[in-house]
Enzyme design. Structure first.
Site, PDB file in Angstrom:
ATOM      1  N   GLY A   1      88.127  58.137  63.192  1.00  0.00           N
ATOM      2  CA  GLY A   1      89.211  57.688  62.338  1.00  0.00           C
ATOM      3  C   GLY A   1      89.615  58.787  61.377  1.00  0.00           C
ATOM      4  O   GLY A   1      88.861  59.739  61.133  1.00  0.00           O
ATOM      5  N   CYS A   2      90.828  58.652  60.845  1.00  0.00           N
ATOM      6  CA  CYS A   2      91.344  59.698  59.955  1.00  0.00           C
ATOM      7  C   CYS A   2      90.558  59.732  58.651  1.00  0.00           C
ATOM      8  O   CYS A   2      90.073  60.785  58.228  1.00  0.00           O
ATOM      9  CB  CYS A   2      92.837  59.490  59.713  1.00  0.00           C
ATOM     10  SG  CYS A   2      93.307  57.816  59.253  1.00  0.00           S
TER      11      CYS A   2
END
Lengths: 347, 347, 347, 347
Positions: A148-149
Site C-alpha cells: 500500500g502507498c
C-alpha cells in the site's frame, strides 16, 4: 522483451504503469483490460499516451493474459484473488497492486476488507513487495503483493528506529504515532461525489480516524522486520493535490545516545530509491513527483525526547506503479532501477 | 459608533478585519494605515471592498490613531510593542494581532522572537485574548494579545482533556503530539519566493520541525488553564490552500472511564464559537471557511488508549481577525457574536 | 415571513440558496427536498449549516411544497417543467434555477436539451429573471426562469454595446466572440469521473467547443434586449477552482467616437449588483466570490478597433442562487438587495 | 559530450533545463550561474535534482562560460544582450530563452521592452528558434532566440490557416482573436506579492489586456511565415495552476471549402512535437505536462463561419526549456528529439 499484461487499465495505477512501461526497454505491454471500456483505444482515454500505446482495452476475459509472462492487477481489492490462481497455474507471474495478498493472516484480511478471501492458500506464498526489506524473496517470487502507498512511506520511515539490535530498543515501540497525508489520487479514479474538485479542493481533512486498512499492514511489516509487535496510531488525511504522500512519524526515544542521522544514512546507503536528506533540510512531496523515490528526514525537535521522521513518496509511483515495476525488474533479473524516474517534476 | 483604527491594513489579517468590520453595526473604521501604500485607496488594493470602504491608507504616523477608541495592530511581530504604550497613555485601547504580548515571560519571548522587547512592563497587563479561557479578563482589558492561529486551534482542542480535576488526570501530560496543518495565508502577505503558487501549489510539507514559536504559546496557555506544565511536540505543515487550519492532536489516555464525547460537549456547551461534532462525523476545514467557529471532533481509534482530537478553524477569522472582533465586542460590552459569521462558504 | 421550499437541496445551487436564505430576515425555509437523501438531516450533509437549519431532507412528493408561497427548483434540467404547473395552480410561485423556462421557443429548447418539453404553454408566461433587463416583469411574475451562469456574465457584459440607438450600431453584431471560463461548481455536484479533483486540478481545457446550450440563451437575451439578431461564437472553458466565471468578450467597433467607459458606467449607474471598474483596473473572479455582484471592465487594447470586455461573477451567486434570491425579493416587494452579500471573500 | 553552461539557473526555465539535460546522453552541464546564490549547491535549492547534479551555482562572471560550446541564457530580459557578444566572439554558441533577440526591428523591441538594446547588430543574425518554421536556419545558427511561450502556442495554432496559397486566403487576416491562458510559472520565479498562492489560487483573471509583449512577437512570426501583415487581438489570462498554456484562437473563414482537419494534419505530419488531435477530442493542458509537445485541435462550431483552434503546450518545456533543447539538438546535429519527453505526467 518480456510480455506483460495489465488488468484494470483505466485507473490511476493502471495508467501510471503504462507511463512507466512505455519507456522500459525490456518490456512489451501486450494487453490492457477494462471491462467497462473494452474496445476503446487506450490513447483515446489517456491522450498523454498518444504515439506510445496502440492497444485497445480488452475484456478481462481475454485469453491474451495467459500468454503473458507477467500480469499486473491494477484493480480494486478482491479482483486479483479471483484470477491469480489460474494465471499462476498457467505459468504467468502476478503482481497485485491492490491489497489481496498483503496480509498473511486470512482472518485479519477478511476483517479489514469485509469479504471472504478467494485464495487463502496463496497468502503464504505471496511475497510482500517492499524491496528494502524483501529483495531476495521478491527475486524468486511468482506472486508479489505490492505494498500500500501509506505502508510504503511509513514502513521506510520507521524501519531504522525499530530494527536496532539494542536491548531496550531505541524508541517506545508501543506508542508510535503516524500522521499521514495523501493527495487525492490515493482514492483512485472512481465516480464519487466525495472526490470532486469542488468537494476536496481548498480544504483539508482527516478521514478514517477510527481505523484504516493500512494500519494492520504497517503493523505486519514492522513485526516481520523486527520480530516484535508494535502499537501504533495511524491517522490519514486528504490534501488538495493530485499526487504525493507525506508521513510525519513520532516516536518517543528510550535511548538518546544514538546518532539518528547516521543511523538512517547507513540503513539506506545502498538503496537506489531511498534518499536520506541532510539534517534540517526541507522535504516537500513535489521533490519526488513522478519518481520512484522515498525521501526521508529525521529530526529531534527541541531535544525533547521525541524523534520526528518525515517521509515523502509519490503515491502512484513508489506507492504503487513504480514499486511494481521495481518488483518486476527484480523478478526478471533486470537492473532494479530500469525505467524508473528519479528526477521529480518541479514545479 | 465605536471609532476604530487598523495599523497595517495591507496584509491578510488587516483586510480580513475590514471584511468583518464593514458589516459591524456598532463600529466605524476611521483610519487604516500602511507605510508603503499611504495615499492609495483601500478599495484600489482590495477591490472586494468597493462600495464599503471610502478610506485611503494613511501613514502610520497619523494622529488620527489617537482619536480612536480602539486600535488593531495587524502588523508584523515587533511593531505593536513600539506604539502601544503611547496609544494606551492616550486612552486608546489596543488589540495586537501579532505576537508582541502573547507570552508573559519576557526572556522566553525574546528567545523565540529574536529581538529585545520594547515594552516588557506591559506583558503583565496584557490579557491573552482567548475568550474560552479568559472572557472576564478580556471584558476589562485595555490591551489584548490576540492568540496565534495554531495556538487557538490546539488549545481549544486540548483543554477538555487537561482541565479535568481527576487526580491522575485523563491523559499523559508529558507526551502530547500536535500535528497541525495550515493554509498559506498563515504565512502572511509578503513577497517571498517560498510562498509563490508555483512553489507551494500541488505539494505538501512540514516546516519549522525543529521548533516553532507557537509551541511555547500553546504550553503557556495550557499551563495557565490547568496549573501544570505539559510536554508537547508541535509540527506545523503547509497545505496548498488559502485558508484553514486543521490540528490533529494525540494524547495517551491514563483513564479510560471518561466519556470523551460528553466531556467535550459539556465543556463547550455555552460557547458561541466552539462546535463539537457528533461522534465520527467528517470535519473539513472548509466547513468553517470565513467563519469565527472552531469545530472539534474527538475519537478513540480502535480503542487502543490514544485519543485523537481534530480541531479546525479559519486561520484568518477565529485564528486572527474574527477573534479580534470577538475580543473587541467583549471589551466594549457588545454582544460577543456581533458581526461574526458562522456559516462557512462551501465550496 | 415568506414560507419557501427548495426542491433538490443537495446540489451546489441548493446549498447556496440555504446559505443565503438562513440570513434573510423575511424568509423561512420550511421544506428542502431530496429524493435520494430524504430523512437525512440537512446539516449532516452540509456541516457548514449546523446551527442554522434544523430540517431533514423531505421527499419531493411532500405536500409541504404546496403550502409554500414560493418554491425554488434547484434541480437538473427537465424537473421543474414536470412539477411547476401543479404548484402554480395551487397558488405557489416558482423560480426555476435550471433551464426549463429560459427559452421561449419550444423547438429551440427541445433541440438543445434533447427532450420533449412537459409544459410548453408556460414558456410564454415565464419571465426571464435577469433584473437588469426585466425588473418590472419579474415583480409581477408567478414563474421566473433564473438565467444560466454564463448567460448572466455575458449578457451583462455585452448589453451596453448592443443597446445603443445609433443607426449603424457601435459594434459588428455578427462577429461577437465570447471566450468564457468557469470554476468546476458550474458542472454541479454529481458523481462523475470527469469532475474529480485528480482529473480537473492543475489543468485547463475548453469544452463543448462545437456548441453549448448557453449560446442560444445568450442570443435570445440579446435579441430581446436589442430587437436584433446577433452572431456570436461562444467557447466555455474549465478552470481548476471551485467558484467563479470570467468572460472575455470581443467585439469589432464600427464607431470609434463613443466613450466606452462612460457608456458602461451610465448603463449600470443604478444597478445595485453591477460594478463597472475604473479603466485598466485588475478584475479577478475572487473579488466577487460569495457575492451577488457582476464586475465589468471595458478596454480597447492598442486602439485597434476591438473592444474587450471582462465580466466576472460568482457562478453560484449572481449566476444562480443569489440571482434567484434577488428575483424573489422583487417578486415579493422586498428590498431587492436583502440578504445578498457584496463583499467578496478574499483570499 | 557537448559542454554547456546555463546562465541564470535559479528560475523555472533554468531548473527545467537541468531536468531535461541530466537525461541527455550527449551533453554535460559544466557550469550553472546565479549571482545571488553563487556557492550554493544546485541540489540544495532544487532537491528534485539530488543525485544528478553535483555543481554549485557559480558567479555569472566565471570564465568557465567561455569554455562551453553552448550557453543557455535563462535570465530576465536584457541580460543576454549584454553577454552574448563576448561569448559569440569566443566561439561559444548561444540560446537565449528570454526576449532579447526575438524581434528583428530594434525600435519595436525597445518600445515593448522599455530599454535600449545593447547588441542591435545581432538582431539580424539571431535565428528565431521555432523549428516548425525555421528548422534549417537553426541548424546553422550561432545565436538562437528561443520563442516566447505564448508565441509558440499561438503561432503553431494559426500557421496552417495563414500559410495557404489560396488567393483570398482562408480566413480574415485582420480579425484574428487570441484568447490565451497560462499557468503561473509563466511569470517566473520571483518574489512578488502578486504571484503568491494566496493571491492567485482559486481565482482567474485576464492581465495586460491593453497590450502584451508577446503580441508583436506573434505578429512578426506570422508575417515571416506568410509574408503578410495580420491584425490580431491578444489577451492573456492567469490560471491557478503551475504549468500549461491553452490558446483558444478564433478566425473568421473566408473560404468554406477547405477541410480544416486535413489541412492541420498535413501541415504537421512530419513534425515530431506537434500532435493534431482527432476532430472533437478533448484537449487538456495536462496531456502535455512535462513534455515538449504542442497539441492542436481545430473545430468549426455550429458551422457558423468561425474556426476555433485550441493549442496546448507546457510553457516550461515546448514554451521554453524543451524548445531550447530541441534547438540545441538541431544546432549540434543530434537527433532533434533527443532527451525530450513526450508522455505527459497525468494526473
Amino acid at each position: 522483451m518480456i510480455k506483460v499484461g495489465i488488468v484494470g487499465g483505466t485507473g490511476y495505477t493502471g495508467s501510471e504503469l503504462l507511463r512507466l512501461l512505455v519507456h522500459h526497454p525490456g518490456v512489451a505491454v501486450s494487453v490492457v483490460t477494462s471491462r467497462a471500456d473494452a474496445g476503446t483505444r487506450v490513447d483515446a482515454m489517456f491522450p498523454q499516451l498518444r504515439g506510445h500505446v496502440e492497444l485497445e482495452f480488452a475484456s478481462p476475459d481475454t485469453p491474451a493474459l495467459s500468454d503473458c509472462e507477467l500480469v499486473f492487477f491494477a484493480t480494486p481489492n478482491g479482483t486479483a484473488m479471483q484470477h491469480a490462481p489460474a494465471l499462476l497455474s498457467a505459468g504467468v507471474r502476478v503482481i497485485d497492486l491492490a491489497a489481496d495478498f498483503r496480509l498473511d493472516q486470512v482472518e485479519v484480511w477478511e476483517h479489514w476488507y469485509g469479504m471472504t478471501h478467494a485464495a487463502p492458500s496463496l497468502l503464504g506464498e505471496a511475497v510482500y513487495g517492499l524491496p528494502e526489506i524483501n529483495r531476495e524473496a521478491i527475486r524468486g517470487a511468482r506472486l508479489v503483493a505490492n505494498p500500500g502507498c501509506y505502508p510504503t512511506a511509513v514502513t521506510l520511515g520507521l524501519l531504522p528506529l525499530l530494527e536496532t539490535g539494542a536491548e531496550a530498543g531505541l524508541v517506545d515501540k508501543d506508542r508510535l504515532i503516524c500522521d499521514v497525508k495523501s493527495g487525492v489520487t490515493g482514492a483512485g479514479r472512481k465516480a464519487s461525489t466525495g472526490l470532486l474538485m469542488a468537494e476536496v479542493g481548498e480544504s483539508f481533512k482527516a478521514y478514517s480516524v477510527s481505523g484504516h486498512r493500512h494500519q494492520p499492514e504497517i503493523r505486519a511489516n514492522l513485526r516481520r522486520a523486527t520480530g516484535q509487535e508494535v502499537g501504533l496510531t495511524f491517522v490519514p488525511h486528504l490534501v488538495p493535490m493530485a499526487r504525493g504522500i507525506e508521513a510525519t512519524l513520532y516516536a518517543f526515544l528510550t535511548d538518546d545516545r544514538t546518532d539518528l542521522q547516521t543511523l538512517y544514512e547507513q540503513r539506506y546507503a545502498d538503496e537506489p530509491f531511498v534518499d536520506v536528506m541532510p539534517s534540517a533540510a526541507a522535504l516537500e512531496t513535489r521533490s519526488v513527483r513522478g519518481t520512484n523515490l522515498c525521501r526521508l528526514s529525521v529530526v529531534e525537535p527541541l531535544g525533547n525526547g521525541v524523534v520526528v521522521v518525515q517521509s515523502v513518496i509519490d503515491n502512484l509511483v513508489k506507492g504503487a506503479a513504480g514499486q511494481a515495476v521495481q518488483n518486476m525488474n527484480l523478478m526478471f533479473g533486470l537492473d532494479e532501477a530500469l525505467a524508473l524516474p528519479t528526477v521529480g517534476l518541479v514545479p
